[in-house]
Structure formats: structure tokens, C-alpha cells
Design a protein around this motif. Structure first.
Motif, PDB file in Angstrom:
ATOM      1  N   ALA A  69       0.458 -11.476  -0.683  1.00 39.16           N
ATOM      2  CA  ALA A  69      -0.698 -10.586  -0.755  1.00 39.16           C
ATOM      3  C   ALA A  69      -0.493  -9.279  -0.001  1.00 39.16           C
ATOM      4  CB  ALA A  69      -1.937 -11.301  -0.226  1.00 39.16           C
ATOM      5  N   HIS A 118      -6.952  -7.111  -3.176  1.00 40.43           N
ATOM      6  CA  HIS A 118      -6.717  -7.627  -4.527  1.00 40.43           C
ATOM      7  C   HIS A 118      -7.930  -8.319  -5.130  1.00 40.43           C
ATOM      8  CE1 HIS A 118      -2.389  -6.938  -3.907  1.00 40.43           C
ATOM      9  NE2 HIS A 118      -2.550  -7.490  -2.718  1.00 40.43           N
ATOM     10  N   ALA A 132      -1.499  -3.388  -4.531  1.00 51.53           N
ATOM     11  CA  ALA A 132      -2.014  -3.663  -5.869  1.00 51.53           C
ATOM     12  C   ALA A 132      -1.144  -3.011  -6.940  1.00 51.53           C
ATOM     13  CB  ALA A 132      -3.461  -3.179  -5.979  1.00 51.53           C
ATOM     14  N   LEU A 150      -1.359 -14.971  -6.172  1.00 56.05           N
ATOM     15  CA  LEU A 150      -1.119 -14.372  -4.858  1.00 56.05           C
ATOM     16  C   LEU A 150      -1.155 -15.451  -3.781  1.00 56.05           C
ATOM     17  CD1 LEU A 150      -3.434 -11.233  -5.111  1.00 56.05           C
ATOM     18  CD2 LEU A 150      -0.977 -11.327  -5.500  1.00 56.05           C
ATOM     19  N   HIS A 155      -9.606  -7.072  -8.233  1.00 57.66           N
ATOM     20  CA  HIS A 155      -8.884  -7.205  -9.500  1.00 57.66           C
ATOM     21  C   HIS A 155      -8.938  -8.632 -10.038  1.00 57.66           C
ATOM     22  CE1 HIS A 155      -7.247  -3.156  -8.897  1.00 57.66           C
ATOM     23  NE2 HIS A 155      -7.068  -3.510  -7.641  1.00 57.66           N
ATOM     24  N   MET A 211      -7.839 -11.511  -8.949  1.00 61.75           N
ATOM     25  CA  MET A 211      -6.570 -12.221  -8.928  1.00 61.75           C
ATOM     26  C   MET A 211      -6.759 -13.635  -8.374  1.00 61.75           C
ATOM     27  SD  MET A 211      -4.522  -9.841 -10.033  1.00 61.75           S
ATOM     28  CE  MET A 211      -2.914 -10.512  -9.630  1.00 61.75           C
TER      29      MET A 211
END
Length: 411
Positions: free
Chosen positions: A59, A96, A63, A84, A99, A101
């Protein structure tokens, strides 16, 4: 679960190597053969011949790097999924989460790791099946984009093009959604037959389409109730004795204010508790002539009251977030704005804005910034604050919606 081809990419931070080693060990114990690499190696094409089932990325990678890694295998019939991971400090994940994820956090036990890999692999197979069934995937993406744009247009219709501005006052707003649609909102409207003006700023937990739909519900519920319902008798069982005494005093607007928040909380907890959404809000009713302001701060960030003399005060919470507990108690507080005083409302997209080093903008910095604008108008205060927040974040992605509202009583 079949043996998967896994590409594990460690991050640049000092402790990333140890965390990557711990995860790699757990992956091997699950019967997999992970390929360990670094970001520069991947970008240099060292593994382009590999056809991984899953990318496990630390992580602490940016990004942009995560997006670039995923693009390197987009030519495959079934591109790899992305997962991640990080150590016990979850802060690297913040950049993140916007997004959407998937992520994996310690403890990296074989059982937990195997479960997450299986879930990721199942989603990958479902995506491949959907792609095979949909002969026109590009049209589906176009329809998705079109729907998001329509949703944004509808949501913008919920936000008033301009707020009521009583004589002798200034009102200004700033609104920057992190995505196409937002969970933040602001509003302003007359109450008590036009004798009072109401203003509110609210923030629905989470972001995206779900939060935007919940925002539309809450905003409509609050505005309609505040302007149309005076449920004094029905409200009495929910009030403390001190509140009942307060409402018996000549405080015009107090009853609909408290009734609206209590009613919204009862409705949301009775009908939408299973959705696990809630909303924090600052809801105030102003007397334009005297400058007196009655408010409920339901779990929201403390607004900053700036005195013309140079001091400031934070208006702390007077109740929990709306939609969490059916029997929640909300109390009304009051404050008076003198000539040239300003009340600055905001959502946590301001104070929790992060730069590339993940440093928060923070409440102390916001207070210093606002205190350094003596005599500034409401519009200037909002504009300069937004500029400072954007300068702080720089090229880092905006992780949350930003909403501001400033009320200034002129001299």
C-alpha cells in the motif's frame, strides 16, 4: 483452490520489506509460489512475460504506480486482479480507499490469506464470465459513465443554486466532490414563517453512489420536516426536562429544529439501519436581526466561530450522528454572532485532506488560516481556504468530498 500465479510487489518504505516477507511466507504455506519483485523491476518490464492471476501490491506504492502495474497486463484475456497489503499501520491504505481497492492486512495467517485469495479469484472468474456474456463491453462502460453524469446532474439539483442571505449578512459556499457524486451536502432555507433562516452542512458516511442516494433521502427529509412539521406533542417523550423548558421559552425556531433532527433519526433507524449508513450534520437556525443562532451539532466537525475581536470558538457536538441509535438524545445550544463575526462550517474533507506524504491539513491549521483573515468577507474566506487545502494536497488524489459554508454578520 488451484495454485495461483502471484506477483508480490514490495513498497519503498523501510518496513515494507519485512511486511512483504511475512506475506510471502503465508502465501507459500497456502500452496502458492509467489514471485517477489519491486516497483522499478515491474515498470522496467522484468515480468511482462508472466501471466499472473493476482497482483499483491504494498500500500505504500502510489495510486499512480498501482494503476500502471495493472495496465501492464490489460492485454491478457483475463487481466489479473489487484490486492493491496500493508503492515499493522493501516495509514498507507488511505490513499487507495477512494479507488475501492481490495486489501489484506495482518495477521497474515495461512487461513486468512487463503480466504482472501479465493474471494479475489472468484471475482476474477465472475468478471471473465461477464465479459464473455457481454459482446459489447465498451457500450456498458459508456452507459455507466452516462448514468454517473446523470446522477451528478440530479444531485446538483438538490444543492440550492444560491442560499438565502438576510439583510446585513454574507453567505458563501464551496463544494468539491471527490467523485462524480458526493455524500456531502449543504442547504439553506427560511423557517418559522420567514422569521428565521436555517443553514446546514452534512456528511454521509462513505462516498460514491450509495452515499449520494442516502444524501438525497436525508436532505429531503430534513428540509421538508423543518419547513412543514411542528410535532411538539409527539416529540415530548423524547426530550429531557431541560429541553422542554428551553422549548417553552420564546426561542422561535427551536421546536422545528429539534423536532426535525429527532424525527429524521427515528425514521432512519427504523427504516434504514440495515444499510449501515449514517450522517453527521451541523444544523442551525438564525435570527438575522439579533444575530442569535440556535444549533444542533450531530457528531459533525466543530464549526469555527471567529470573533471580530480576534478570538475564536469551536462549536462542539451536542448529540451523536443521525441514523445510529433510535434513542439518541440531541440537545440545542446557542451562540450570538456580533457585528463582523463569522461562522465557518465544513466537512472532514477539509481537515482530513492529505498531501503526498500523507500529512493531514488538520483543524489547527484551519483555525490558524481563518484567524489570519481579519475582516475577510464570507466569499474570500471560503475561496482562500479551498486554495490552501488544494495547495496542501498538491498532486495527491482528493480522498474525500470538500464542503464549506461561511456565515458573516456585517458590521
Amino acid at each position: 483452490m488451484d495454485e495461483l500465479t502471484l506477483l508480490v510487489v514490495e513498497g519503498p518504505e523501510e518496513n515494507a520489506a519485512a511486511e512483504t516477507h511475512e506475506l510471502t511466507r503465508a502465501l507459500a504455506e497456502c500452496g502458492n509460489r509467489p514471485v517477489l519483485s519491486s516497483g522499478p523491476e515491474v515498470l522496467a518490464g522484468a515480468h511482462d512475460a508472466l501471466e499472473p492471476d493476482l497482483l499483491l501490491l504494498h500500500a505504500s506504492l502510489t495510486a499512480k504506480e498501482v494503476a500502471l502495474f495493472g495496465q501492464r497486463w490489460q492485454h491478457l484475456r483475463t487481466p489479473p486482479g489487484v490486492l493491496l497489503f500493508c503492515g499493522p499501520d493501516h495509514i498507507p491504505l488511505d490513499a487507495h480507499l477512494d479507488h475501492e481497492m481490495d486489501f489484506l492486512v495482518p495477521p497474515f495467517t495461512p487461513t486468512l490469506v487463503r480466504n482472501r485469495l479465493e474471494r479475489g479469484h472468484q471475482r476474477r472468474r465472475l468478471a471473465r464470465t461477464a465479459a464473455e456474456l457481454d459482446p459489447y463491453p465498451s457500450l456498458s462502460l459508456l452507459q455507466h459513465d452516462r448514468d454517473l453524469k446523470i446522477g451528478r446532474q440530479i444531485q446538483q439539483g438538490f444543492l440550492p443554486p444560491e442560499l438565502p442571505c438576510p439583510d446585513g449578512w454574507e453567505v458563501a459556499t464551496g463544494f468539491e466532490p471527490a467523485r462524480e457524486v458526493s455524500g456531502d451536502f449543504y442547504d439553506g432555507f427560511p423557517m418559522a414563517g420567514g422569521r428565521r433562516e436555517a443553514f446546514l452542512v452534512a456528511d454521509v458516511c462513505d462516498k460514491g453512489i450509495g452515499a449520494a442516494l442516502f444524501m438525497a433521502l436525508v436532505r429531503t427529509l430534513l428540509r421538508f420536516s423543518a419547513q412543514n412539521l411542528w410535532a411538539g406533542g409527539a416529540l415530548a417523550p423524547f426530550l429531557l426536562p431541560t429541553q422542554q423548558v428551553f422549548l417553552s421559552s420564546p426561542s422561535i425556531g427551536a421546536l422545528p429544529l429539534l423536532s426535525t433532527v429527532h424525527g429524521a433519526n427515528r425514521y432512519l433507524t427504523a427504516n434504514h439501519l440495515q444499510q449501515a449508513y449514517f450522517v453527521t450534520l451541523f444544523f442551525c437556525v438564525t435570527d438575522p436581526d439579533s444575530g442569535r443562532l440556535l444549533y444542533i451539532n450531530a457528531g459533525h466537525n466543530p464549526p469555527v466561530l471567529l470573533r471580530a475581536s480576534g478570538g475564536h470558538r469551536l462549536l462542539r457536538t451536542t448529540g451523536p450522528a443521525v441514523g445510529l441509535w433510535p434513542d439518541a438524545v440531541f440537545t440545542i445550544a446557542s451562540v450570538t454572532l456580533g457585528p463582523s463575526d463569522t461562522l465557518f462550517l465544513y466537512t472532514d474533507g477539509v481537515t482530513e485532506a492529505r498531501n503526498a506524504e500523507r500529512e493531514l491539513f488538520g483543524l489547527p491549521r484551519l483555525v490558524r488560516l481563518l484567524s489570519g483573515m481579519p475582516g475577510a468577507g464570507a466569499g474570500d474566506m471560503v475561496g482562500r481556504t479551498l486554495a490552501e487545502v488544494q495547495a496542501h494536497t498538491g498532486r495527491a488524489p482528493q480522498s474525500d468530498d470538500i464542503t464549506m459554508l461561511a456565515l458573516r454578520r456585517r458590521r
